[in-house]
Design an enzyme around this catalytic site. Sequence first.
Site, short mmCIF file in Angstrom:
data_model
loop_
_atom_site.label_atom_id
_atom_site.label_comp_id
_atom_site.label_asym_id
_atom_site.label_seq_id
_atom_site.Cartn_x
_atom_site.Cartn_y
_atom_site.Cartn_z
N GLU A 157 -8.41 -38.04 43.28
CA GLU A 157 -8.52 -37.18 42.10
C GLU A 157 -7.66 -37.70 40.94
OE1 GLU A 157 -7.85 -33.13 43.37
OE2 GLU A 157 -9.83 -33.12 44.37
N GLU A 212 -17.21 -40.65 49.25
CA GLU A 212 -18.37 -41.48 49.57
C GLU A 212 -18.46 -42.68 48.64
OE1 GLU A 212 -18.20 -38.26 49.09
OE2 GLU A 212 -19.62 -37.13 50.31
N1 THU Z 1 -15.78 -34.53 46.84
C1 THU Z 1 -16.03 -35.62 47.61
O1 THU Z 1 -15.13 -36.41 47.92
N2 THU Z 1 -17.30 -35.80 48.05
C2 THU Z 1 -18.36 -34.98 47.76
O2 THU Z 1 -19.49 -35.27 48.15
C3 THU Z 1 -18.14 -33.75 47.01
C4 THU Z 1 -16.79 -33.56 46.44
C5 THU Z 1 -14.40 -34.31 46.35
C6 THU Z 1 -14.24 -34.53 44.88
C7 THU Z 1 -13.03 -33.67 44.59
O3 THU Z 1 -11.86 -34.42 44.82
C8 THU Z 1 -13.09 -32.56 45.61
O4 THU Z 1 -14.00 -32.99 46.60
C9 THU Z 1 -13.53 -31.22 45.06
O5 THU Z 1 -14.71 -31.33 44.36
#
Ligand code: THU
Length: 154
Positions: A61, A72
């Site tokens: 993040e 992913e």
């Molecule tokens: N996130 C993922 O890593 N993969 C996904 O397919 C959906 C969301 C993460 C992004 C962010 O850091 C957190 O989950 C909340 O959205």
Amino acid sequence: MKFEFEYEVYDSITELAPADQDLVNKAFEATKLSYSPYSKLKVGVCAITNKGNVVVGSNQENGSYSVTICAERVLLSTLSAQHPGEYITTIAISYLDWNNNSDKPITPCGVCRQAILEHQIQHKCNVRVILSSKNGQVYVIKKGSDLLPLPFSI
Ligand code: THU
């Protein structure tokens, strides 16, 4: 027209074949590599390639929220950098939420579905997708493109 697809549902990780269990366990382990101080949702992924190499990823993040990269797509970029030319045969996705729960399968966001689809197109392959949780059900999808009907494609 009608869009339908079949997927397998398992009540627990322990019902999976040993190789799939291994990927799911490594995906869960990869949640420890997540940098998610904002959402506090730790996503971990693990994939095996056509040559048997194993790659992991986790969500990264940023205080400027849109800079965040999902687990992913971190994995797909890592794969291109570390094992160029190889493609994913199976990817497992796991998570741990902000209450330390992981009770139902996680499903990838639309952007990551598009990225997995492009990986399939680029390498003319099918990506098996295991949507998992630590303590709950697990879904196995035969090909990633099943998760994105009528995708953007040029
Ligand atoms: N996130 C993922 O890593 N993969 C996904 O397919 C959906 C969301 C993460 C992004 C962010 O850091 C957190 O989950 C909340 O959205």
